[in-house]
Design an enzyme around this catalytic site. Structure first.
Site, PDB file in Angstrom:
ATOM      1  N   ASN A 133       0.874  -1.179   0.000  1.00 30.09           N
ATOM      2  CA  ASN A 133       0.000   0.000   0.000  1.00 30.09           C
ATOM      3  C   ASN A 133       0.910   1.228   0.000  1.00 30.09           C
ATOM      4  OD1 ASN A 133      -1.761   2.070   0.486  1.00 30.09           O
ATOM      5  ND2 ASN A 133      -2.402   1.364   2.526  1.00 30.09           N
ATOM      6  N   LYS A 147       0.124   4.232  -0.290  1.00 31.17           N
ATOM      7  CA  LYS A 147      -0.521   5.407   0.315  1.00 31.17           C
ATOM      8  C   LYS A 147      -0.333   6.641  -0.597  1.00 31.17           C
ATOM      9  CE  LYS A 147      -0.159   3.212   4.771  1.00 31.17           C
ATOM     10  NZ  LYS A 147      -0.071   3.321   6.232  1.00 31.17           N
ATOM     11  N   HIS A 196      -9.603   1.338   5.076  1.00 30.29           N
ATOM     12  CA  HIS A 196      -8.308   1.499   5.747  1.00 30.29           C
ATOM     13  C   HIS A 196      -8.475   2.451   6.932  1.00 30.29           C
ATOM     14  CE1 HIS A 196      -4.151   2.591   6.521  1.00 30.29           C
ATOM     15  NE2 HIS A 196      -3.808   1.481   5.865  1.00 30.29           N
ATOM     16  N   GLU A 236      -6.772   4.806   7.958  1.00 32.45           N
ATOM     17  CA  GLU A 236      -6.537   6.224   7.658  1.00 32.45           C
ATOM     18  C   GLU A 236      -7.785   6.851   7.023  1.00 32.45           C
ATOM     19  OE1 GLU A 236      -2.870   5.543   5.556  1.00 32.45           O
ATOM     20  OE2 GLU A 236      -1.918   5.032   7.468  1.00 32.45           O
ATOM     21  N   GLU A 247      -5.384  -4.755  10.661  1.00 32.11           N
ATOM     22  CA  GLU A 247      -4.359  -3.734  10.841  1.00 32.11           C
ATOM     23  C   GLU A 247      -4.622  -2.987  12.142  1.00 32.11           C
ATOM     24  OE1 GLU A 247      -2.400  -2.612   6.849  1.00 32.11           O
ATOM     25  OE2 GLU A 247      -4.073  -1.254   7.138  1.00 32.11           O
ATOM     26  N   GLY A 302       2.575   2.458  10.873  1.00 33.50           N
ATOM     27  CA  GLY A 302       3.531   3.553  10.742  1.00 33.50           C
ATOM     28  C   GLY A 302       4.260   3.906  12.033  1.00 33.50           C
ATOM     29  N   SER A 329       3.490  -1.959  10.380  1.00 34.02           N
ATOM     30  CA  SER A 329       4.937  -1.996  10.608  1.00 34.02           C
ATOM     31  C   SER A 329       5.595  -3.327  10.229  1.00 34.02           C
ATOM     32  CB  SER A 329       5.270  -1.618  12.059  1.00 34.02           C
ATOM     33  OG  SER A 329       4.877  -0.289  12.322  1.00 34.02           O
TER      34      SER A 329
HETATM   35  P1  13P Z   1       3.046   0.523   7.724  1.00 35.97           P
HETATM   36  O1  13P Z   1       3.558  -0.764   7.160  1.00 35.97           O
HETATM   37  O2  13P Z   1       3.757   1.730   7.241  1.00 35.97           O
HETATM   38  O3  13P Z   1       2.915   0.456   9.214  1.00 35.97           O
HETATM   39  O4  13P Z   1       1.534   0.703   7.159  1.00 35.97           O
HETATM   40  C1  13P Z   1       0.661  -0.361   7.250  1.00 35.97           C
HETATM   41  C2  13P Z   1      -0.551  -0.050   6.480  1.00 35.97           C
HETATM   42  O5  13P Z   1      -1.304   0.853   6.830  1.00 35.97           O
HETATM   43  C3  13P Z   1      -0.813  -0.813   5.264  1.00 35.97           C
HETATM   44  O6  13P Z   1      -2.096  -0.577   4.777  1.00 35.97           O
END
Ligand code: 13P
Length: 249
Positions: free
Chosen positions: A9, A11, A95, A97, A167, A173, A213
């Protein structure tokens, strides 16, 4: 046997040329991987160019979001038909976010999941608890609400084709990965819920990914869990070295 998925992803990162470069390197370095499905989810603006790079490869294209209607007066939105048109197989939905910054609720996720199926896209439906929810002991209750509402309008047959991503928000992150035990506990619980909703056979076929992560050092332990069928990788998917190591865990 569930074929593992390693999905990147990206982002809101990568301009078109950068995305093409990264996709090309990933393609060149993972060409012989046949026992896993690799999915790249670039930003909307790079989907078309990345699709061209992936044309002659088994790597699949995914989007990071979509609207729940197939067309109409929704300024600024992207429809599932447009994603199909550009060559997407997958779409990430719900997601954290999107939930956190854009007000996406379980009932919005439900509408999107419904339309994804009717358009022929495979949704990767994200669920996961926040840190306060975990600390209050509410993890399983939150997951249950997200799974039961978000996936409530699917038939058993559709359910089988689903991908779910666990997640935990506190792991995204932050460099704090869930331990394999934490991931397994949540993902076993999710599979149990899927069994209640779609039947045991479908639940056994559904891929449940872990995300939060993931890096080359923790992927093997996570993948050794019975109910972890792959990874949804954020930060580490932006770098060819780390993503290729994760794919080859
Ligand atoms: P990270 O791997 O940067 O923690 O992000 C995970 C994520 O949100 C994947 O959709």
């Amino acid at each position: 046997m569930r074929k593992p998925i390693i999905a990147g992803n990206w982002k809101m990162n990568k301009l078109i040329l950068e995305a093409v470069e990264l996709a090309r390197e990933i393609k060149n370095r993972t060409g012989s991987v046949a026992n896993k499905e690799i999915v790249l989810c670039p930003p909307f603006t790079a989907l078309s160019s990345v699709k061209e790079v992936l044309e002659d490869s088994p790597i699949k294209l995914g989007a990071q979001n979509m609207h729940w209607e197939v067309r109409g007066a929704y300024t600024g939105e992207v429809s599932p038909m447009m994603l199909k048109d550009v060559g997407c197989t997958y779409v990430i939905l719900g997601h954290s976010e999107r939930r956190q910054y854009f007000g996406e609720t379980n009932s919005i996720v439900k509408k999107k999941v419904r339309t994804a199926f009717s358009t022929g896209l495979v949704p990767i439906v994200c669920v996961g608890e926040t840190l306060p929810e975990r600390e209050k002991g509410e993890t399983l209750r939150v997951l249950e609400e997200q799974v039961k509402t978000g996936l409530s309008e699917l038939t058993r047959e559709e359910g089988k084709g689903l991908v779910v991503a666990y997640e935990p928000v506190w792991a995204i992150g932050t460099g704090k990965t869930a331990t394999p035990d934490q991931a397994e506990e949540a993902q076993r619980f999710i599979r149990k819920l899927l069994g209640q909703m779609f039947g045991g056979e479908s639940a056994q076929a559904i891929r449940i990914l872990y995300g939060g992560s993931i890096n080359p050092d923790n992927i093997s332990a996570l993948m050794s869990c019975e109910d972890v069928d792959g990874g949804l990788v954020g930060g580490a998917s932006l770098n060819v070295e780390s993503f290729v190591k994760i794919v080859n865990y």
